[in-house]
Design a protein around this motif. Structure first.
Motif, mmCIF file in Angstrom:
data_model
loop_
_atom_site.group_PDB
_atom_site.id
_atom_site.type_symbol
_atom_site.label_atom_id
_atom_site.label_comp_id
_atom_site.label_asym_id
_atom_site.label_seq_id
_atom_site.Cartn_x
_atom_site.Cartn_y
_atom_site.Cartn_z
ATOM 1 N N GLN A 50 9.804 0.123 -0.388
ATOM 2 C CA GLN A 50 10.304 -0.536 -1.703
ATOM 3 C C GLN A 50 10.119 -2.168 -1.278
ATOM 4 O O GLN A 50 9.884 -2.904 -2.320
ATOM 5 C CB GLN A 50 11.550 -0.216 -2.135
ATOM 6 C CG GLN A 50 11.851 1.139 -2.548
ATOM 7 C CD GLN A 50 12.986 1.684 -2.914
ATOM 8 O OE1 GLN A 50 14.228 0.982 -2.544
ATOM 9 N NE2 GLN A 50 13.228 2.622 -3.717
ATOM 10 N N ALA A 51 10.601 -2.109 -0.199
ATOM 11 C CA ALA A 51 10.396 -3.747 0.468
ATOM 12 C C ALA A 51 9.020 -4.321 0.025
ATOM 13 O O ALA A 51 8.814 -5.460 -0.332
ATOM 14 C CB ALA A 51 10.895 -4.021 1.737
ATOM 15 N N LYS A 52 8.058 -3.393 0.508
ATOM 16 C CA LYS A 52 6.466 -3.655 0.500
ATOM 17 C C LYS A 52 6.205 -4.004 -0.848
ATOM 18 O O LYS A 52 5.602 -4.852 -1.271
ATOM 19 C CB LYS A 52 5.481 -2.748 1.220
ATOM 20 C CG LYS A 52 5.668 -2.674 2.767
ATOM 21 C CD LYS A 52 4.821 -1.675 3.223
ATOM 22 C CE LYS A 52 4.940 -1.557 4.939
ATOM 23 N NZ LYS A 52 4.232 -0.420 5.276
ATOM 24 N N ALA A 54 8.037 -4.634 -3.375
ATOM 25 C CA ALA A 54 9.024 -5.700 -4.022
ATOM 26 C C ALA A 54 8.156 -7.153 -3.188
ATOM 27 O O ALA A 54 8.071 -8.122 -4.188
ATOM 28 C CB ALA A 54 10.312 -5.903 -3.251
ATOM 29 N N LYS A 55 7.709 -7.120 -2.107
ATOM 30 C CA LYS A 55 6.783 -8.146 -1.433
ATOM 31 C C LYS A 55 5.675 -8.518 -2.369
ATOM 32 O O LYS A 55 5.388 -9.576 -2.872
ATOM 33 C CB LYS A 55 6.691 -7.995 -0.071
ATOM 34 C CG LYS A 55 6.034 -9.173 0.628
ATOM 35 C CD LYS A 55 5.609 -9.010 1.796
ATOM 36 C CE LYS A 55 4.982 -10.016 2.527
ATOM 37 N NZ LYS A 55 4.739 -9.848 4.228
ATOM 38 N N LYS A 56 4.939 -7.308 -2.647
ATOM 39 C CA LYS A 56 3.595 -7.200 -3.526
ATOM 40 C C LYS A 56 3.838 -7.706 -4.782
ATOM 41 O O LYS A 56 3.433 -8.667 -5.447
ATOM 42 C CB LYS A 56 2.841 -5.883 -3.347
ATOM 43 C CG LYS A 56 1.643 -6.045 -4.115
ATOM 44 C CD LYS A 56 0.974 -4.532 -3.912
ATOM 45 C CE LYS A 56 -0.398 -4.744 -4.577
ATOM 46 N NZ LYS A 56 -0.738 -5.577 -5.537
ATOM 47 N N GLU A 57 4.831 -7.320 -5.300
ATOM 48 C CA GLU A 57 5.265 -7.850 -6.689
ATOM 49 C C GLU A 57 5.808 -9.392 -6.887
ATOM 50 O O GLU A 57 5.307 -9.932 -7.720
ATOM 51 C CB GLU A 57 6.408 -7.043 -7.345
ATOM 52 C CG GLU A 57 6.300 -5.218 -7.810
ATOM 53 C CD GLU A 57 7.414 -4.697 -8.120
ATOM 54 O OE1 GLU A 57 8.571 -5.260 -8.408
ATOM 55 O OE2 GLU A 57 7.112 -3.461 -8.302
ATOM 56 N N MET A 58 6.486 -9.707 -5.896
ATOM 57 C CA MET A 58 6.687 -11.022 -5.832
ATOM 58 C C MET A 58 5.449 -12.114 -5.507
ATOM 59 O O MET A 58 5.292 -13.061 -5.946
ATOM 60 C CB MET A 58 7.566 -11.221 -4.465
ATOM 61 C CG MET A 58 9.242 -11.181 -4.629
ATOM 62 S SD MET A 58 9.989 -11.863 -5.969
ATOM 63 C CE MET A 58 10.000 -13.344 -5.370
ATOM 64 N N GLU A 59 4.637 -11.441 -4.690
ATOM 65 C CA GLU A 59 3.194 -12.265 -4.618
ATOM 66 C C GLU A 59 2.428 -12.246 -6.024
ATOM 67 O O GLU A 59 1.887 -13.296 -6.316
ATOM 68 C CB GLU A 59 2.217 -11.635 -3.584
ATOM 69 C CG GLU A 59 2.979 -11.687 -2.026
ATOM 70 C CD GLU A 59 2.260 -10.933 -1.054
ATOM 71 O OE1 GLU A 59 1.171 -10.195 -1.476
ATOM 72 O OE2 GLU A 59 2.741 -11.102 0.364
ATOM 73 N N LYS A 62 4.279 -14.645 -8.194
ATOM 74 C CA LYS A 62 4.062 -15.971 -7.595
ATOM 75 C C LYS A 62 2.574 -16.467 -8.152
ATOM 76 O O LYS A 62 2.363 -17.496 -8.439
ATOM 77 C CB LYS A 62 4.028 -16.149 -5.987
ATOM 78 C CG LYS A 62 3.895 -17.613 -5.577
ATOM 79 C CD LYS A 62 4.095 -17.387 -3.974
ATOM 80 C CE LYS A 62 4.211 -18.907 -3.571
ATOM 81 N NZ LYS A 62 4.049 -18.989 -2.170
#
Length: 164
Positions: A50-52, A54-59, A62
């Motif tokens: 989920q963190a990965k 979320a990180k991908k979604e944040m990227e 962005k």
């Protein structure tokens, strides 16, 4: 026998107790402990996934934000350019209208000035003519008060008429 050397009976009972303890632990404790460890491992793996995500979604967000900002800047520049063009066109049209109106006003003023000048010249000619007639009348009255001067003037005009 000493304290350090255990006896066979003690060793038997200790081994039997240990085996019973292992059996009880295997039957009642190990499955829940292993299940808890497995659940914990699964939850950690899920949290990492989920963190990965979320990180991908944040990227992605962005990148989308940067794209939106770029598009907004391009649109802003286009709007500003269009506004400048509209301003320049309006100013140009206003200048043209002002020049046209100014030329019309100048032409009207010239015509008015010429009309007033002609009227003034006509008025001055009329006044000069009237003044000349008055001056001539006054001079002739003075000169022609006596009959001898009248006869001389008439004779003078007759002589000039014959010459022409």
């Amino acid at each position: 026998m000493g304290i350090i050397e255990p006896g066979i009976g003690l060793l038997f009972w200790m081994t039997l107790t240990f085996v019973i303890l292992l059996f009880l632990l295997a039957k009642f404790a190990w499955k829940p402990i292993v299940n808890a460890v497995n659940e914990r491992e699964t939850s950690i793996v899920d949290a990492l996934n989920q963190a990965k995500l979320a990180k991908k979604e944040m990227e992605d967000l962005k990148a989308d934000n940067e794209r939106i900002i770029r598009e907004a800047k391009i649109e802003r520049d286009a709007i500003l350019k269009e506004a400048r063009e509209i301003k320049d066109r309006i100013v140009g049209e206003a200048k043209d209208v002002a020049k046209t109106e100014g030329d019309k006003l100048i032409e009207a003023a010239k015509q008015t000035i010429n009309a007033e000048k002609n009227a003034a010249m006509a008025d001055i000619k009329t006044q000069i003519g009237a003044l000349s007639v008055n001056i001539a009348e006054s001079i002739l009255k003075q000169k022609l008060d006596n009959t001898e001067a009248q006869n001389e003037l008439v004779q003078n005009y007759i002589n000039k008429s014959n010459l022409n």
